[in-house]
Write a protein that holds these residues in place. Structure first.
Motif, PDB file in Angstrom:
ATOM      1  N   MET A   1     -11.414  -8.587  13.136  1.00 14.07           N
ATOM      2  CA  MET A   1     -10.336  -8.073  13.024  1.00 14.07           C
ATOM      3  C   MET A   1      -9.464  -8.585  11.852  1.00 14.07           C
ATOM      4  O   MET A   1      -8.615  -7.555  11.411  1.00 14.07           O
ATOM      5  N   MET A   2      -9.737  -9.710  11.396  1.00 18.86           N
ATOM      6  CA  MET A   2      -9.167 -10.144  10.069  1.00 18.86           C
ATOM      7  C   MET A   2      -9.623  -9.277   8.703  1.00 18.86           C
ATOM      8  O   MET A   2      -8.706  -9.087   7.911  1.00 18.86           O
ATOM      9  N   HIS A   3     -10.700  -8.752   8.891  1.00 20.24           N
ATOM     10  CA  HIS A   3     -11.193  -7.848   7.604  1.00 20.24           C
ATOM     11  C   HIS A   3     -10.366  -6.499   7.771  1.00 20.24           C
ATOM     12  O   HIS A   3     -10.126  -5.932   6.804  1.00 20.24           O
ATOM     13  N   TYR A   4     -10.372  -6.222   9.130  1.00 22.42           N
ATOM     14  CA  TYR A   4      -9.664  -4.884   9.336  1.00 22.42           C
ATOM     15  C   TYR A   4      -8.110  -4.943   9.158  1.00 22.42           C
ATOM     16  O   TYR A   4      -7.422  -3.856   8.608  1.00 22.42           O
ATOM     17  N   LEU A   5      -7.529  -6.023   9.323  1.00 23.07           N
ATOM     18  CA  LEU A   5      -6.010  -6.007   9.295  1.00 23.07           C
ATOM     19  C   LEU A   5      -5.622  -7.317   8.325  1.00 23.07           C
ATOM     20  O   LEU A   5      -4.853  -8.200   8.596  1.00 23.07           O
ATOM     21  N   LEU A   6      -6.187  -7.018   7.169  1.00 25.25           N
ATOM     22  CA  LEU A   6      -6.253  -8.103   6.459  1.00 25.25           C
ATOM     23  C   LEU A   6      -4.711  -8.565   5.927  1.00 25.25           C
ATOM     24  O   LEU A   6      -4.450  -9.834   5.556  1.00 25.25           O
ATOM     25  N   MET A   7      -3.849  -7.721   5.681  1.00 24.95           N
ATOM     26  CA  MET A   7      -2.511  -8.126   5.432  1.00 24.95           C
ATOM     27  C   MET A   7      -1.852  -9.200   6.359  1.00 24.95           C
ATOM     28  O   MET A   7      -0.920  -9.831   6.280  1.00 24.95           O
ATOM     29  N   HIS A   8      -2.235  -9.043   7.885  1.00 22.53           N
ATOM     30  CA  HIS A   8      -1.477  -9.923   8.521  1.00 22.53           C
ATOM     31  C   HIS A   8      -2.416 -10.920   8.911  1.00 22.53           C
ATOM     32  O   HIS A   8      -2.028 -11.806   9.629  1.00 22.53           O
ATOM     33  N   ALA A   9      -3.620 -11.362   8.168  1.00 21.34           N
ATOM     34  CA  ALA A   9      -4.522 -12.655   8.472  1.00 21.34           C
ATOM     35  C   ALA A   9      -3.794 -13.775   8.204  1.00 21.34           C
ATOM     36  O   ALA A   9      -3.301 -13.847   6.874  1.00 21.34           O
ATOM     37  N   ASP A  89      -7.153   1.115  19.833  1.00 22.78           N
ATOM     38  CA  ASP A  89      -8.623   0.416  19.624  1.00 22.78           C
ATOM     39  C   ASP A  89      -8.446  -1.111  19.465  1.00 22.78           C
ATOM     40  O   ASP A  89      -9.230  -1.922  19.559  1.00 22.78           O
ATOM     41  N   VAL A  90      -7.333  -1.462  18.536  1.00 27.33           N
ATOM     42  CA  VAL A  90      -7.215  -2.647  18.212  1.00 27.33           C
ATOM     43  C   VAL A  90      -6.575  -3.506  19.534  1.00 27.33           C
ATOM     44  O   VAL A  90      -6.838  -4.758  19.729  1.00 27.33           O
ATOM     45  N   LYS A  91      -5.893  -2.847  20.134  1.00 26.88           N
ATOM     46  CA  LYS A  91      -5.534  -3.461  21.597  1.00 26.88           C
ATOM     47  C   LYS A  91      -6.583  -3.910  22.273  1.00 26.88           C
ATOM     48  O   LYS A  91      -6.673  -4.774  23.147  1.00 26.88           O
ATOM     49  N   THR A  92      -7.709  -2.922  22.447  1.00 24.36           N
ATOM     50  CA  THR A  92      -8.861  -3.325  23.189  1.00 24.36           C
ATOM     51  C   THR A  92      -9.603  -4.149  22.641  1.00 24.36           C
ATOM     52  O   THR A  92     -10.114  -5.147  23.174  1.00 24.36           O
ATOM     53  N   VAL A  93      -9.580  -4.458  21.496  1.00 22.67           N
ATOM     54  CA  VAL A  93     -10.347  -5.664  20.872  1.00 22.67           C
ATOM     55  C   VAL A  93      -9.818  -6.983  21.029  1.00 22.67           C
ATOM     56  O   VAL A  93     -10.494  -7.982  21.231  1.00 22.67           O
ATOM     57  N   TYR A  94      -8.468  -7.051  20.948  1.00 24.68           N
ATOM     58  CA  TYR A  94      -7.644  -8.048  21.128  1.00 24.68           C
ATOM     59  C   TYR A  94      -8.073  -8.583  22.630  1.00 24.68           C
ATOM     60  O   TYR A  94      -8.252  -9.797  23.018  1.00 24.68           O
ATOM     61  N   PHE A  95      -7.843  -7.630  23.613  1.00 19.22           N
ATOM     62  CA  PHE A  95      -8.112  -7.960  25.036  1.00 19.22           C
ATOM     63  C   PHE A  95      -9.460  -8.311  25.186  1.00 19.22           C
ATOM     64  O   PHE A  95      -9.621  -9.363  25.814  1.00 19.22           O
TER      65      PHE A  95
END
Length: 113
Positions: A1-9, A89-95
């Motif tokens: 997830m952090m690679h996908y959302l790098l700006m928020h990591a 998709d991101v919500k599913t991964v967080y879940f």
């Protein structure tokens, strides 16, 4: 997830991988050492009791590391939610990440009890 959302990591994704890999080794070392002591000693002796203590410490340490991992995921989730960047998709991964962490924590609590 952090690679996908790098700006928020919260930190560089490669550093997060290294930190959690090295932190994850600690409980495994304690578990292996404790199991070796239990296997090589008679029940009731100090070596046997010390092995059980090492396994208990490893279980608590593993639960603490998993809580740290879950809080890192929660921080990333919070940062993404704050800027409204949560596709389905991101919500599913967080879940899935939250469920996985909860299962590991429940296992640690069950083993510690």
């Amino acid at each position: 997830m952090m690679h996908y959302l790098l700006m928020h990591a919260p930190m560089h994704p490669g550093l997060v991988n290294i930190v959690f890999i090295y932190l994850g080794v600690l409980p495994e070392v304690f578990t292996g050492t404790g199991a070796g002591r239990i296997a090589g000693a008679e029940p009731g002796k100090s070596l046997y009791i010390g092995g059980g203590t090492l396994i208990a410490v490893a279980t608590v340490l593993q639960g603490a590391i998993e809580c740290l991992c879950m809080s890192t995921v929660a921080l990333l989730h919070h940062r993404c939610a704050k800027v409204n960047m949560l596709p389905k998709d991101v919500k599913t991964v967080y879940f899935i990440l939250y469920c996985n962490s909860l299962l590991v924590i429940f296992r640690c609590v069950f083993r510690a009890a």
